[in-house]
Scaffold this motif. Structure first.
Motif, short mmCIF file in Angstrom:
data_model
loop_
_atom_site.label_atom_id
_atom_site.label_comp_id
_atom_site.label_asym_id
_atom_site.label_seq_id
_atom_site.Cartn_x
_atom_site.Cartn_y
_atom_site.Cartn_z
N GLN A 6 94.95 -21.14 -76.64
CA GLN A 6 93.65 -21.04 -75.98
C GLN A 6 92.83 -22.32 -76.09
OE1 GLN A 6 92.78 -17.32 -77.83
NE2 GLN A 6 92.00 -16.50 -75.91
N ASP A 7 92.98 -22.99 -77.24
CA ASP A 7 92.32 -24.30 -77.39
C ASP A 7 92.86 -25.27 -76.34
OD1 ASP A 7 90.78 -23.59 -79.66
OD2 ASP A 7 92.43 -24.09 -81.02
N THR A 53 87.62 -10.58 -73.01
CA THR A 53 88.17 -11.90 -72.73
C THR A 53 87.93 -12.28 -71.28
OG1 THR A 53 89.86 -11.42 -74.35
CG2 THR A 53 90.23 -13.33 -72.97
N ARG A 70 87.01 -21.65 -80.80
CA ARG A 70 87.37 -20.30 -81.20
C ARG A 70 86.29 -19.73 -82.11
NH1 ARG A 70 93.33 -19.29 -82.13
NH2 ARG A 70 92.43 -17.49 -83.13
N GLN A 83 94.26 -24.54 -73.53
CA GLN A 83 93.82 -24.09 -72.22
C GLN A 83 92.36 -24.52 -71.96
OE1 GLN A 83 94.02 -19.87 -71.93
NE2 GLN A 83 94.53 -19.90 -69.75
N MET A 84 91.55 -24.33 -72.99
CA MET A 84 90.14 -24.70 -72.88
C MET A 84 90.02 -26.19 -72.59
SD MET A 84 87.04 -23.39 -73.24
CE MET A 84 85.57 -24.31 -72.81
N GLY A 99 85.75 -15.39 -69.64
CA GLY A 99 86.22 -16.32 -68.61
C GLY A 99 85.25 -16.38 -67.44
N TYR A 146 90.93 -27.09 -69.12
CA TYR A 146 89.83 -26.65 -68.28
C TYR A 146 88.72 -27.71 -68.26
CZ TYR A 146 86.85 -22.83 -66.54
OH TYR A 146 86.06 -22.02 -65.79
N SER A 198 95.31 -23.77 -80.99
CA SER A 198 95.97 -22.61 -80.40
C SER A 198 96.19 -22.83 -78.90
CB SER A 198 95.09 -21.38 -80.58
OG SER A 198 93.93 -21.50 -79.76
N TYR A 253 85.69 -18.10 -78.37
CA TYR A 253 86.78 -17.40 -77.68
C TYR A 253 87.92 -17.13 -78.65
CZ TYR A 253 88.46 -22.21 -77.52
OH TYR A 253 88.82 -23.49 -77.86
N GLY A 254 88.83 -16.30 -78.21
CA GLY A 254 90.10 -16.19 -78.91
C GLY A 254 90.12 -15.41 -80.19
N LYS A 274 90.82 -7.15 -73.98
CA LYS A 274 91.15 -7.90 -72.78
C LYS A 274 89.95 -8.02 -71.85
CE LYS A 274 94.87 -8.75 -69.61
NZ LYS A 274 94.79 -8.06 -68.30
#
Ligand code: GDP
Length: 179
Positions: free
Chosen positions: A100-101, A67, A9, A103-104, A71, A107, A98, A57-58, A64
């Motif tokens: 997003q973390d 973001t 992040r 999700q990362m 991606g 990934y 988070s 990120y984040g 949006k």
């Protein structure tokens, strides 16, 4: 040349860590205003490997469309990097990772680039909290036993040798495979 990338992040302390790893004071910009670095930067270390500074990120104020661009940029980057060996994921040791973390990291796991998490700003917590928070990071990111969490303080310059050791191991493994 092999590459080791760093993701996290905005404001997690990535620039500070990369400055420490690359041994140069003002290489990566340490930001007062997070969320502004939107390009991928590369630094060559000891003629041996490239450090890849992925954009943070984040950050809440990022729109949006920004973001989405992020991606797309990641997608393009991951798909075209033959040299990419590992992505070190950075999380702030003080906070639960988070969404997003998470999700990362998923990934990265999907691409087989996972395995090393750096818990940044380790100087901000006590020894006791450190163990507790690392356990929370492990649980939240659903790390396996083999995954490493390395607590680093860029401020106090602690923990980064351990990270460099891990990076060396990865580069050696590669040598063993290709030579
Ligand atoms: P980036 O946005 O992820 O590149 O984060 P920066 O490296 O720019 O750091 C964000 C903020 O956290 C800055 O105010 C840094 O001074 C601070 N910071 C970074 N690393 C550390 C650390 O190890 N300890 C402490 N206490 N602060 C840190």
């Amino acid at each position: 040349m092999p590459e080791i990338a760093f993701a996290g992040r905005s404001n997690v302390g990535k620039s500070s860590l990369l400055n420490l790893l690359t041994n140069r004071k003002k290489l990566a910009r340490v930001s007062g205003s997070p969320g502004k670095t939107r390009t991928i930067n590369f630094y060559i270390v000891n003629d041996a490997f490239r450090i890849v500074d992925l954009p943070g990120y984040g950050y809440a104020k990022v729109s949006k469309s920004t973001t989405e661009n992020w991606g797309d940029m990641m997608e393009t980057y991951f798909k075209n990097r033959d040299g990419l060996r590992k992505v070190v994921q950075l999380v702030d040791i003080r906070h639960k990772p988070s969404a997003q973390d998470v999700q990362m990291y998923e990934y990265l796991r999907h691409y087989g680039l996972d395995g090393i998490v750096v818990a940044t700003k380790a100087d901000k917590v006590s020894r006791n909290e450190m163990q507790k928070n690392i356990a929370l990071i492990r649980k939240t990111l659903q790390l396996s036993k083999e995954d490493r969490v390395i607590a680093v303080s860029a401020l106090k310059k602690t923990g980064y040798e351990e990270l460099l050791c891990e990076i060396e191991k990865i580069l050696e493994e590669e040598d063993a495979v290709y030579h």
